[in-house]
Motif scaffolding. Sequence first.
Motif, mmCIF file in Angstrom:
data_model
loop_
_atom_site.group_PDB
_atom_site.id
_atom_site.type_symbol
_atom_site.label_atom_id
_atom_site.label_comp_id
_atom_site.label_asym_id
_atom_site.label_seq_id
_atom_site.Cartn_x
_atom_site.Cartn_y
_atom_site.Cartn_z
ATOM 1 N N LEU A 1 0.820 -1.217 0.000
ATOM 2 C CA LEU A 1 0.000 0.000 0.000
ATOM 3 C C LEU A 1 0.856 1.269 0.000
ATOM 4 C CD1 LEU A 1 -2.713 -1.096 2.592
ATOM 5 C CD2 LEU A 1 -2.975 -0.911 0.108
ATOM 6 N N PHE A 2 2.193 1.070 0.125
ATOM 7 C CA PHE A 2 3.168 2.164 0.078
ATOM 8 C C PHE A 2 4.127 1.881 -1.086
ATOM 9 C CE2 PHE A 2 1.606 1.871 4.357
ATOM 10 C CZ PHE A 2 1.653 3.149 4.901
ATOM 11 N N PRO A 3 3.735 2.138 -2.325
ATOM 12 C CA PRO A 3 4.546 1.737 -3.479
ATOM 13 C C PRO A 3 5.992 2.239 -3.390
ATOM 14 C CG PRO A 3 2.402 2.538 -4.184
ATOM 15 C CD PRO A 3 2.502 2.864 -2.724
ATOM 16 N N HIS A 4 6.935 1.317 -3.504
ATOM 17 C CA HIS A 4 8.360 1.620 -3.499
ATOM 18 C C HIS A 4 9.073 0.388 -4.077
ATOM 19 C CE1 HIS A 4 7.806 -0.779 0.133
ATOM 20 N NE2 HIS A 4 9.091 -0.984 0.154
ATOM 21 N N TRP A 5 10.230 0.448 -4.614
ATOM 22 C CA TRP A 5 10.950 1.684 -4.889
ATOM 23 C C TRP A 5 10.557 2.186 -6.271
ATOM 24 C CZ3 TRP A 5 12.664 3.019 -0.406
ATOM 25 C CH2 TRP A 5 13.198 2.086 0.466
ATOM 26 N N ILE A 6 10.312 3.471 -6.401
ATOM 27 C CA ILE A 6 9.877 4.030 -7.679
ATOM 28 C C ILE A 6 11.072 4.564 -8.465
ATOM 29 C CG2 ILE A 6 7.615 4.638 -6.745
ATOM 30 C CD1 ILE A 6 8.601 7.566 -6.640
ATOM 31 N N LEU B 1 7.085 2.026 7.626
ATOM 32 C CA LEU B 1 5.802 2.132 6.933
ATOM 33 C C LEU B 1 4.649 1.616 7.790
ATOM 34 C CD1 LEU B 1 6.920 1.073 3.331
ATOM 35 C CD2 LEU B 1 6.912 3.341 4.394
ATOM 36 N N ALA B 2 4.884 0.545 8.539
ATOM 37 C CA ALA B 2 3.833 0.029 9.417
ATOM 38 C C ALA B 2 3.534 1.019 10.540
ATOM 39 C CB ALA B 2 4.242 -1.319 10.003
ATOM 40 N N ASP C 1 -0.011 2.953 11.435
ATOM 41 C CA ASP C 1 -0.591 3.061 12.777
ATOM 42 C C ASP C 1 -0.834 4.514 13.185
ATOM 43 O OD1 ASP C 1 -0.204 0.337 12.828
ATOM 44 O OD2 ASP C 1 1.520 0.412 14.172
ATOM 45 N N SER C 2 -0.071 5.424 12.576
ATOM 46 C CA SER C 2 -0.085 6.833 12.987
ATOM 47 C C SER C 2 -0.896 7.731 12.067
ATOM 48 C CB SER C 2 1.354 7.348 13.069
ATOM 49 O OG SER C 2 2.140 6.537 13.915
ATOM 50 N N GLY C 3 -1.698 7.112 11.184
ATOM 51 C CA GLY C 3 -2.578 7.902 10.334
ATOM 52 C C GLY C 3 -2.583 7.538 8.869
ATOM 53 N N ALA C 4 -1.548 6.842 8.401
ATOM 54 C CA ALA C 4 -1.446 6.546 6.973
ATOM 55 C C ALA C 4 -2.498 5.559 6.489
ATOM 56 C CB ALA C 4 -0.046 6.026 6.624
ATOM 57 N N TYR C 5 -3.165 4.888 7.423
ATOM 58 C CA TYR C 5 -4.258 3.981 7.019
ATOM 59 C C TYR C 5 -5.353 4.740 6.265
ATOM 60 C CZ TYR C 5 -6.836 6.025 10.923
ATOM 61 O OH TYR C 5 -7.459 6.911 11.774
ATOM 62 N N ALA C 6 -5.441 6.052 6.499
ATOM 63 C CA ALA C 6 -6.487 6.863 5.867
ATOM 64 C C ALA C 6 -5.967 7.699 4.705
ATOM 65 C CB ALA C 6 -7.115 7.787 6.914
ATOM 66 N N TRP C 7 -4.692 7.537 4.353
ATOM 67 C CA TRP C 7 -4.110 8.350 3.283
ATOM 68 C C TRP C 7 -4.468 7.803 1.904
ATOM 69 C CZ3 TRP C 7 1.745 8.898 4.932
ATOM 70 C CH2 TRP C 7 1.804 9.620 6.141
ATOM 71 N N THR C 8 -4.220 8.650 0.907
ATOM 72 C CA THR C 8 -4.281 8.202 -0.485
ATOM 73 C C THR C 8 -3.020 7.403 -0.798
ATOM 74 O OG1 THR C 8 -3.139 10.155 -1.327
ATOM 75 C CG2 THR C 8 -5.558 10.279 -1.146
ATOM 76 N N THR D 1 -1.100 7.919 -3.253
ATOM 77 C CA THR D 1 -0.066 8.892 -3.648
ATOM 78 C C THR D 1 0.703 9.399 -2.438
ATOM 79 O OG1 THR D 1 -1.297 9.599 -5.599
ATOM 80 C CG2 THR D 1 0.341 11.135 -4.732
ATOM 81 N N LYS D 2 -0.002 9.721 -1.371
ATOM 82 C CA LYS D 2 0.678 10.222 -0.172
ATOM 83 C C LYS D 2 1.536 9.133 0.459
ATOM 84 C CE LYS D 2 -0.072 12.800 4.131
ATOM 85 N NZ LYS D 2 -1.054 13.479 5.007
ATOM 86 N N ARG D 3 1.041 7.905 0.457
ATOM 87 C CA ARG D 3 1.837 6.802 0.998
ATOM 88 C C ARG D 3 3.097 6.590 0.161
ATOM 89 N NH1 ARG D 3 -3.290 3.200 1.071
ATOM 90 N NH2 ARG D 3 -4.354 3.834 2.995
ATOM 91 N N GLN D 4 2.957 6.695 -1.148
ATOM 92 C CA GLN D 4 4.116 6.556 -2.032
ATOM 93 C C GLN D 4 5.128 7.670 -1.774
ATOM 94 O OE1 GLN D 4 3.746 5.476 -6.322
ATOM 95 N NE2 GLN D 4 4.587 7.513 -6.700
ATOM 96 N N ASN D 5 4.640 8.869 -1.545
ATOM 97 C CA ASN D 5 5.543 9.987 -1.274
ATOM 98 C C ASN D 5 6.374 9.732 -0.023
ATOM 99 O OD1 ASN D 5 4.579 11.366 -3.499
ATOM 100 N ND2 ASN D 5 3.159 12.648 -2.337
ATOM 101 N N LEU D 6 5.739 9.221 1.028
ATOM 102 C CA LEU D 6 6.467 8.913 2.258
ATOM 103 C C LEU D 6 7.501 7.821 2.018
ATOM 104 C CD1 LEU D 6 6.774 9.051 5.427
ATOM 105 C CD2 LEU D 6 5.138 7.148 5.474
ATOM 106 N N ALA D 7 7.117 6.786 1.301
ATOM 107 C CA ALA D 7 7.980 5.620 1.104
ATOM 108 C C ALA D 7 9.183 5.914 0.221
ATOM 109 C CB ALA D 7 7.174 4.471 0.503
#
Length: 220
Positions: free
Chosen positions: A71-76, A132-133, A137-144, A146-152
Motif C-alpha cells: 500500500l506504500f509503493p516503493h521503490w519508484i 511504513l507500518a 498506525d499513525s494515520g497513513a491507514y487513511a491516506w491516499t 499517492t501520499k503513501r508513495q511519497n512517504l515511502a
Amino acid sequence: MHISVRRRVSVRRRGVATSVVAAATAALSLFSSVPAQAALPTPVSAATARSYLASLSVGAEHSRDGYSRDLFPHWITINGACNTRETVLKRDGTNVVTDSSCAATSGSWYSPYDGATWSAASDVDIDHLVPLAEAWDSGAYAWTTTKRQNLANDLTRPQLLAVTDNVNQSKGDQDPATWWPSRTTYKCTYARAWVQVKYYYGMSVDSAEKSALSSVLNGC
C-alpha cells in the motif's frame, strides 16, 4: 626597442596563462578530493523538533488490520534507470560505481546506526526512518496511495538512510519507545529526523513514543 616590448608582453601573457592553468588545476584537485555526500538530509534543529513534537496529536495507535507494504509503493523510478533504493545508495555511499542498470557494483557505506562500514551493497538496507507500518498506525491507514508513495520514497525529508541490513531488520516497525540506534551520538539526529517526518506528514504519536522522543530531544 619595439621587439623588446613585444617580448615582454608575450612573457606576461604566458605568465598569466600559466597562473590560470595552475588555478584551474588546483580547483580540480580540490573538487576531486571532496568525498561523496554520505548522510540523509539534515533534520530540523532540536529546538524546532521539540516545537513540532509538542504540536503532534497524541493517541493510541490504529489497528494494524489491513496493513500491507504494497500500500506504500516503493521503490519508484527517480531518474533514468535509477530507483529510490539505488539513488540513496549512491547518495549515502563513497566511491560508488554503478552498472548500466544503476545497480551498485562497488563502493563503501557507513551505517550511522551502528558505526559499521560495508563494501557490498547487499549488506546495506535502505531504512524507512519512520517505518511504513508505524506510519500506518499513525494515520497513513487513511491516506491516499499517492501520499503513501511519497512517504515511502521521500528523498527531501530525512526519511531514507542506508544502514546495516541486520540492524534495520532488528528495528523492524518499532518506534522510539522501544528502539534507538546503538550509537548514542546519533540518537539526537534520529529523534530530530523522526519528529520532522511525522510533523510534515501530519502523523500522530502515542504517549510512550512522545515521552521517549522528549527525553532525547531535551538533551540535544
